[in-house]
Design a protein around this motif. Structure first.
Motif, PDB file in Angstrom:
ATOM      1  N   UNK B   5       0.806  -1.216   0.000  1.00 56.54           N
ATOM      2  CA  UNK B   5       0.000   0.000   0.000  1.00 56.54           C
ATOM      3  C   UNK B   5       0.848   1.279   0.000  1.00 56.54           C
ATOM      4  N   UNK B   6       2.137   1.135   0.096  1.00 65.51           N
ATOM      5  CA  UNK B   6       2.990   2.321   0.169  1.00 65.51           C
ATOM      6  C   UNK B   6       2.713   3.254  -0.999  1.00 65.51           C
ATOM      7  N   UNK B   7       2.501   4.528  -0.684  1.00 63.77           N
ATOM      8  CA  UNK B   7       2.290   5.513  -1.737  1.00 63.77           C
ATOM      9  C   UNK B   7       3.531   6.375  -1.943  1.00 63.77           C
ATOM     10  N   UNK B   8       4.115   6.824  -0.845  1.00 58.57           N
ATOM     11  CA  UNK B   8       5.206   7.782  -0.959  1.00 58.57           C
ATOM     12  C   UNK B   8       6.515   7.188  -0.458  1.00 58.57           C
ATOM     13  N   UNK B  10       9.833   8.425   0.891  1.00 59.01           N
ATOM     14  CA  UNK B  10      10.402   9.657   1.417  1.00 59.01           C
ATOM     15  C   UNK B  10      11.833   9.390   1.875  1.00 59.01           C
ATOM     16  N   UNK B 380      -5.275  11.164  -7.967  1.00 54.54           N
ATOM     17  CA  UNK B 380      -4.083  11.371  -7.127  1.00 54.54           C
ATOM     18  C   UNK B 380      -4.181  12.625  -6.267  1.00 54.54           C
TER      19      UNK B 380
END
Lengths: 460, 460
Positions: B5-8, B10, B380
């Motif tokens: 599920x990771x979106x970003x 960083x 998004x």
């Protein structure tokens, strides 16, 4: 040495809070009841059912300390959360202050402000109960943009009643909402009974937040498949915003620091609450003290000059009566640029905290807020929303006080949004077109004369 | 499961690159020389000294692979860098594609685009050599905003010549620059010889990027304490943008993935280069292959329809001659909303790569880019700048191709900026006011007829 230069404290995505924090669990005195506008008696969940889904009504009255954040909401938060906690090193340097200034930056939200935190949650809970359409009102446009984005994300239809004067003056806010797929109507509109009634009297009515609320509420109340969504004031809205303070607590652990003072701009109260409540909870549980200062405009001095009394949430007196600091539901604040702070009342929870002496409040003048915002933009890069400038101004004042006294206090505020859609305000400021405003006593007294009679009955 | 599920992705602040990556070190064939507009002979550092500080001139011709980023520049980058690498899970879901779509989001820069990466570096190097004033031009306003912010940060004076038609049409971009403390003049202005000459002929001239460049260059060339600053095209500008790709490489390590295809919008070339060069370097050094696609508007088809030839950088023929893909310095593209892509030429380095067959190029129509931008905003959250929409459009096309073929490719693009100052473009799009444009052959041929005679001499 390297550590000294840190500007941003970033949390990984898996540190997005798993539960909202509910301050009601830690309050030393419970909130006064919400009263039915007709009977003057406390209302129950059924009274709110036409407007809100049951999950949100339950949150509105819950006294559970933690309310789990559903995974689809956390997933949507991953678009922009956790937001950074930033050490304002550029501003500190410019002020030459021993104070440590921190700000949490909610402008990283794609819609531009903290409002998405509750918009996403509200859209989700409605969708879960089968609702496909939400109606709402917006003035300055931050809330409308946030709900439009959230509805796009969950495949819902969003209907926004936008105060006509803003609809005409801020076409870009409207354009943003429409890009997200929302339908935006200037209010008063001919789509509702309330709107048509106003237009019949005055076809050129510029509209008001009160009228727009009436239209959005009417749409929800009169159609089975539509619910109403509000961007501040209510307990469940404040609850959703606590993700801000919960993240900040973890970020202060990273910084090995803790705020001595939390400053927050207050309009309806959700921005201030989102940051402050988790810190207040720690204080009320005896864990760690902190000072808190709510900042409002002198042009809408709800907390500093309004009594604590029962009043309606809207001008048209359609909402229940809540006990809050209020200038009277007929009060129409002058047209300052911080449109998000132009509300006659204040969240009951925030009002209650002021009444209990747990927080303090101060009012600031418009010119001071823009002067602070410009200094902030030139030292920190980010151009703040006019609303956020209220917090910036007081943070600067407090930091300069530290410079005088030689104290090194840690000052924290929430930079609730960027000013990309408010540049006209900065242009007006630079052109010398903005003014300060202080209401004469008589004017406040006149607005307060219209407070509902229930206050006489229950003893205020 | 959680990982899925990771979106970003960083990076912490200490992972901001410590050196820019210089592609010149890895090129199989060196760039053709830059020629003096008068003599036709290769120019030397002294020819550029009136306009640029020596540090930047050295970078312009350097073949060192790594050029250290000074600590004050890295410190300023900490305001917003590292920028996130985001997995476009919402868009992937909407497209129902097996492709993995990633975008690096440079809109987190306070000025709103990747332009700050070089603005900060250029301001610093000038300031180091005692320069306190910079002059520049801006069309759409992204570059002017970035340089205005950087100058505020380093306590410098910034003078921006803004194409008059944009100055009038985009008051908010101007307001942002002024909030940062910059002086913004509509170009043509009466402040320069070049400007006065144009105004004498046509007092109502709408201006052009070519005229604005002439004014900004004249100011720098004629005053000892002022230097000129350019936001794209030159080698040192592309160099500074490589922080984007360098961070992306580390972020792909975190994601345990690697792009199969990098897509980038190209106007002057710095956005595309910033992402692509570090990946191209790895490929040229035999480490890992990648496909690269530069995307330009059909309304300014420099790479896809312009020859590779020597040409001037500006309309007024004041700049040196560089070998590049060009439509001719007299070419004036139609007024599409992606103002940042309306440049007759292309960075020599990017042109060279296309010539060597290392990258590919494609042109897309305006309506397709806005349709892609709207889909992106709704899935998004972020509303992209019209320039960035060119990359979004091709990323979507490629992802749909994967859906057809069943291939799971990793597609990467740089979302170079947000569209908060370009909402009018979206409003026009929704109102059906935007059109596509394809230049007839004759029109291109006519513009190319004005290419300088040096091409005949050196054999193009």
């Amino acid at each position: 040495m390297a550590e000294k230069k840190t500007r941003k404290y970033m949390l990984p995505e898996d540190q997005i809070p798993e539960a909202f924090y509910n301050l009601a669990a830690d309050l030393p005195v419970a909130l006064p009841p919400v009263l039915h506008p007709g009977t003057g008696m406390p209302i129950g969940p059924d009274d709110l059912a036409p407007l809100f889904p049951m999950a949100l009504i339950a949150q509105e009255v819950s006294t559970e300390r933690e309310i789990e954040i559903p995974e689809p909401v956390r997933d949507a938060y991953r678009m922009y959360r956790p937001s950074p906690l930033i050490r304002a090193r550029g501003l500190e340097r410019a002020l030459d202050t021993p104070a440590r200034i921190y700000y949490k930056y909610e402008g990283v939200s794609p819609a531009g402000s903290h409002k998405t935190n509750t918009a996403i949650a509200q859209a989700f809970y409605n969708r879960e109960e089968g609702i496909r359409r939400l109606s709402t009102e917006t003035g300055a446009g931050q809330w409308g943009s946030a709900l439009a984005m959230a509805c796009a994300f969950f495949g819902m239809v969003c209907e926004v009643y936008m105060v006509r004067v803003s609809y005409n003056q801020k076409p870009y806010r409207r354009g943003l909402m429409e890009a997200y797929g929302a339908s935006v109507y200037p209010s008063p509109s001919d789509r509702t009974h309330a709107g048509r009634e106003i237009l019949a009297d005055d076809p050129d009515s510029p509209g008001s937040l009160g009228i727009a609320i009436s239209e959005a509420v009417e749409v929800a109340a009169s159609q089975d498949d539509v619910k109403y969504s509000l961007g501040s004031v209510l307990n469940h809205v404040l609850l959703h915003q606590t993700v801000i303070g919960l993240e900040a607590l973890k970020q202060f652990d990273m910084a090995e620091d803790y705020p001595d003072l939390i400053v927050g701009a207050t309009g309806g109260g959700s921005n201030f609450s989102g940051m402050a409540f988790p810190f207040i909870g720690r204080m009320l549980r005896g864990e760690q003290d902190v000072n808190m200062l709510a900042v409002e405009p002198t042009a809408c001095p709800t907390l500093t000059r309004g009594p604590y009394a029962y009043d309606y949430g809207d001008t048209a007196r359609m909402t229940p009566l809540v006990k809050m600091h209020t200038l009277g539901h007929s009060f129409v604040p002058v047209g300052i640029h911080a449109g998000g702070l132009r509300y006659h009342g204040m969240a009951p929870m925030v009002s209650h905290l002021l009444q209990l002496g747990i927080i303090d409040a101060v009012a600031v003048q418009q010119l001071d807020t823009f002067s602070a915002g410009v200094q902030f933009a030139r030292t920190e890069g980010i151009i703040p929303a006019p609303e956020s400038n209220h917090a910036v101004a007081v943070a600067i004042t407090e930091a300069l006080r530290c410079k005088e006294s030689g104290e090194s206090r840690a000052i924290l505020f929430n930079l609730s949004g960027h000013g990309h859609f408010d540049i006209q305000a900065y242009i007006d400021y630079h052109a010398g077109k903005l003014v300060n405003y202080q209401y004469p006593e008589e004017e406040i007294a006149m607005a307060l004369a219209g407070l509902p009679t229930v206050n006489a009955v229950v003893g205020d």
